[in-house]
Design a protein around this motif. Sequence first.
Motif, PDB file in Angstrom:
ATOM      1  N   THR A  57       0.834  -1.197   0.000  1.00  0.00           N
ATOM      2  CA  THR A  57       0.000   0.000   0.000  1.00  0.00           C
ATOM      3  C   THR A  57       0.868   1.246   0.000  1.00  0.00           C
ATOM      4  O   THR A  57       0.607   2.204  -0.738  1.00  0.00           O
ATOM      5  CB  THR A  57      -0.932   0.009   1.238  1.00  0.00           C
ATOM      6  OG1 THR A  57      -1.737  -1.153   1.219  1.00  0.00           O
ATOM      7  CG2 THR A  57      -1.810   1.240   1.265  1.00  0.00           C
ATOM      8  N   ARG A  58       1.911   1.249   0.797  1.00  0.00           N
ATOM      9  CA  ARG A  58       2.815   2.406   0.867  1.00  0.00           C
ATOM     10  C   ARG A  58       3.536   2.621  -0.463  1.00  0.00           C
ATOM     11  O   ARG A  58       3.747   3.747  -0.890  1.00  0.00           O
ATOM     12  CB  ARG A  58       3.833   2.206   1.988  1.00  0.00           C
ATOM     13  CG  ARG A  58       3.211   2.265   3.375  1.00  0.00           C
ATOM     14  CD  ARG A  58       4.171   1.736   4.398  1.00  0.00           C
ATOM     15  NE  ARG A  58       4.624   2.787   5.303  1.00  0.00           N
ATOM     16  CZ  ARG A  58       5.576   2.645   6.196  1.00  0.00           C
ATOM     17  NH1 ARG A  58       6.214   1.505   6.304  1.00  0.00           N
ATOM     18  NH2 ARG A  58       5.897   3.633   6.993  1.00  0.00           N
ATOM     19  N   THR A  73      -4.646   7.827   3.355  1.00  0.00           N
ATOM     20  CA  THR A  73      -4.184   6.455   3.103  1.00  0.00           C
ATOM     21  C   THR A  73      -2.771   6.254   3.651  1.00  0.00           C
ATOM     22  O   THR A  73      -2.470   5.228   4.274  1.00  0.00           O
ATOM     23  CB  THR A  73      -4.220   6.145   1.595  1.00  0.00           C
ATOM     24  OG1 THR A  73      -5.549   6.346   1.104  1.00  0.00           O
ATOM     25  CG2 THR A  73      -3.791   4.718   1.313  1.00  0.00           C
ATOM     26  N   ALA A  77      -1.755   3.741   6.592  1.00  0.00           N
ATOM     27  CA  ALA A  77      -0.742   2.719   6.329  1.00  0.00           C
ATOM     28  C   ALA A  77       0.385   2.816   7.352  1.00  0.00           C
ATOM     29  O   ALA A  77       0.873   1.790   7.848  1.00  0.00           O
ATOM     30  CB  ALA A  77      -0.203   2.867   4.911  1.00  0.00           C
TER      31      ALA A  77
END
Length: 165
Positions: A57-58, A73, A77
Amino acid sequence: MSSSGSKKTLANADTSIRNQQKRLKTEQKNQAQLTQLLKIKAAQADVLIELDAIQNTRMALPAFLSSPKDIETAQQANLNHVVQKARGAILSLQQGHLEKQLQGKGIDTANLTGAQQRSQENSETAQNLLSRQQRVRQKLSQQRRTEVLGDFQTRQNGIGKIHDV
């Protein structure tokens, strides 16, 4: 069998039963610890999977966070990453503590399933020995009761003969 001999035999049977009960309790505790260690290892695997997902995700985020959604987000994260790292550290401490306890008892934690099987076998053996010892104790107890009743009857007969005289 003499009166003191039967008492001693019965006391030995009681001692043997107590020893088998202790052994069984120890084996049951070992089994519980091995099961807990397996759960910890599974949880650690889950943590690693979560950390990989968070890392992905990062990596998917743009280099420059411009939209509020990207910022949110990224913050989520980062928070998830910190939480999973802490969870992993706690699990590692618990695993180390359990492994140390089990190794202190002579249990090989490198092969947990094998150790669990051996512990289960030891537990079953202890349970079987305990059952056998309890049956022996019941038999000895019955013999002792019969012996005491016989002694009582002999005394009563002696008292009756003395009374008749």
